[in-house]
Every structure is written in structure tokens, then in C-alpha cells.
Scaffold this motif. Sequence first.
Motif, PDB file in Angstrom:
ATOM      1  N   PRO A  27       0.829  -1.208   0.000  1.00  0.00           N
ATOM      2  CA  PRO A  27       0.000   0.000   0.000  1.00  0.00           C
ATOM      3  C   PRO A  27       0.866   1.262   0.000  1.00  0.00           C
ATOM      4  N   ALA A  28       0.418   2.271  -0.728  1.00  0.00           N
ATOM      5  CA  ALA A  28       1.111   3.563  -0.761  1.00  0.00           C
ATOM      6  C   ALA A  28       0.492   4.451   0.320  1.00  0.00           C
ATOM      7  N   LEU A  29       1.064   4.427   1.506  1.00  0.00           N
ATOM      8  CA  LEU A  29       0.501   5.170   2.629  1.00  0.00           C
ATOM      9  C   LEU A  29       0.500   6.673   2.384  1.00  0.00           C
ATOM     10  N   SER A  30       1.372   7.150   1.509  1.00  0.00           N
ATOM     11  CA  SER A  30       1.408   8.580   1.202  1.00  0.00           C
ATOM     12  C   SER A  30       0.150   9.037   0.472  1.00  0.00           C
ATOM     13  N   GLU A  31      -0.625   8.102  -0.026  1.00  0.00           N
ATOM     14  CA  GLU A  31      -1.857   8.441  -0.746  1.00  0.00           C
ATOM     15  C   GLU A  31      -3.095   8.366   0.141  1.00  0.00           C
ATOM     16  N   ALA A  32      -2.941   8.005   1.403  1.00  0.00           N
ATOM     17  CA  ALA A  32      -4.090   7.897   2.306  1.00  0.00           C
ATOM     18  C   ALA A  32      -4.750   9.251   2.518  1.00  0.00           C
ATOM     19  N   ASN A  33      -6.061   9.243   2.678  1.00  0.00           N
ATOM     20  CA  ASN A  33      -6.865  10.452   2.936  1.00  0.00           C
ATOM     21  C   ASN A  33      -6.762  11.485   1.820  1.00  0.00           C
ATOM     22  N   ARG A  34      -6.632  11.036   0.580  1.00  0.00           N
ATOM     23  CA  ARG A  34      -6.490  11.968  -0.536  1.00  0.00           C
ATOM     24  C   ARG A  34      -7.630  11.832  -1.542  1.00  0.00           C
ATOM     25  N   ASP A  35      -8.692  11.136  -1.171  1.00  0.00           N
ATOM     26  CA  ASP A  35      -9.811  10.913  -2.091  1.00  0.00           C
ATOM     27  C   ASP A  35     -10.707  12.150  -2.134  1.00  0.00           C
ATOM     28  N   PRO A  36     -10.783  12.850  -3.276  1.00  0.00           N
ATOM     29  CA  PRO A  36     -11.602  14.058  -3.359  1.00  0.00           C
ATOM     30  C   PRO A  36     -13.095  13.782  -3.207  1.00  0.00           C
ATOM     31  N   ALA A  37     -13.520  12.540  -3.379  1.00  0.00           N
ATOM     32  CA  ALA A  37     -14.930  12.209  -3.175  1.00  0.00           C
ATOM     33  C   ALA A  37     -15.272  12.150  -1.685  1.00  0.00           C
ATOM     34  N   VAL A  38     -14.253  12.063  -0.835  1.00  0.00           N
ATOM     35  CA  VAL A  38     -14.461  11.945   0.603  1.00  0.00           C
ATOM     36  C   VAL A  38     -14.006  13.204   1.345  1.00  0.00           C
ATOM     37  N   PHE A  39     -12.876  13.781   0.914  1.00  0.00           N
ATOM     38  CA  PHE A  39     -12.285  14.920   1.618  1.00  0.00           C
ATOM     39  C   PHE A  39     -12.424  16.190   0.785  1.00  0.00           C
ATOM     40  N   THR A  40     -12.850  17.269   1.429  1.00  0.00           N
ATOM     41  CA  THR A  40     -13.099  18.532   0.753  1.00  0.00           C
ATOM     42  C   THR A  40     -11.867  19.082   0.060  1.00  0.00           C
ATOM     43  N   ASP A  41     -10.738  19.042   0.719  1.00  0.00           N
ATOM     44  CA  ASP A  41      -9.498  19.595   0.167  1.00  0.00           C
ATOM     45  C   ASP A  41      -8.380  18.573   0.378  1.00  0.00           C
ATOM     46  N   PRO A  42      -8.363  17.501  -0.430  1.00  0.00           N
ATOM     47  CA  PRO A  42      -7.462  16.378  -0.164  1.00  0.00           C
ATOM     48  C   PRO A  42      -5.977  16.713  -0.276  1.00  0.00           C
ATOM     49  N   ASP A  43      -5.609  17.787  -0.981  1.00  0.00           N
ATOM     50  CA  ASP A  43      -4.195  18.121  -1.140  1.00  0.00           C
ATOM     51  C   ASP A  43      -3.661  19.022  -0.029  1.00  0.00           C
ATOM     52  N   ARG A  44      -4.537  19.502   0.845  1.00  0.00           N
ATOM     53  CA  ARG A  44      -4.122  20.362   1.958  1.00  0.00           C
ATOM     54  C   ARG A  44      -3.623  19.490   3.104  1.00  0.00           C
ATOM     55  N   PHE A  45      -2.479  19.852   3.683  1.00  0.00           N
ATOM     56  CA  PHE A  45      -1.955  19.150   4.847  1.00  0.00           C
ATOM     57  C   PHE A  45      -2.882  19.439   6.029  1.00  0.00           C
ATOM     58  N   ALA A  46      -3.494  18.411   6.573  1.00  0.00           N
ATOM     59  CA  ALA A  46      -4.448  18.577   7.676  1.00  0.00           C
ATOM     60  C   ALA A  46      -4.249  17.447   8.687  1.00  0.00           C
TER      61      ALA A  46
END
Length: 50
Positions: A27-46
Motif C-alpha cells: 500500500p502507498a501510505l502517502s496516498e491515504a486520505n487523498r480521495d476528493p470524493a471523501v475529503f473537501t481539500d485532499p491536497d491540503r496538509f491537515a
Amino acid sequence: MLGLPRIALQDVVLGDVTVHKGQAVLPALSEANRDPAVFTDPDRFAPERP
């Protein structure tokens, strides 16, 4: 670190690919929580993001 290998315990379909029982995936853990269908701003560090 990209992630730790995982071994499929049963056949599973991921998208259009079937991972068969016994096969390893990395798994590419660096891609976790980056789904735009789920997260409003997936590219923002949060770090508070669940």
C-alpha cells in the motif's frame, strides 16, 4: 517509508484488479486520505483529519 507489504487472506477486488489469496500488495501510505470524493481539500496538509 512507503508501507509494509500485506498478504491477501482471500481473493479481493480492488478497482478493476483482483488480488488473489496469498499475493502480496504494497500500500502507498502517502496516498491515504487523498480521495476528493471523501475529503473537501485532499491536497491540503491537515493533521487533524480523521
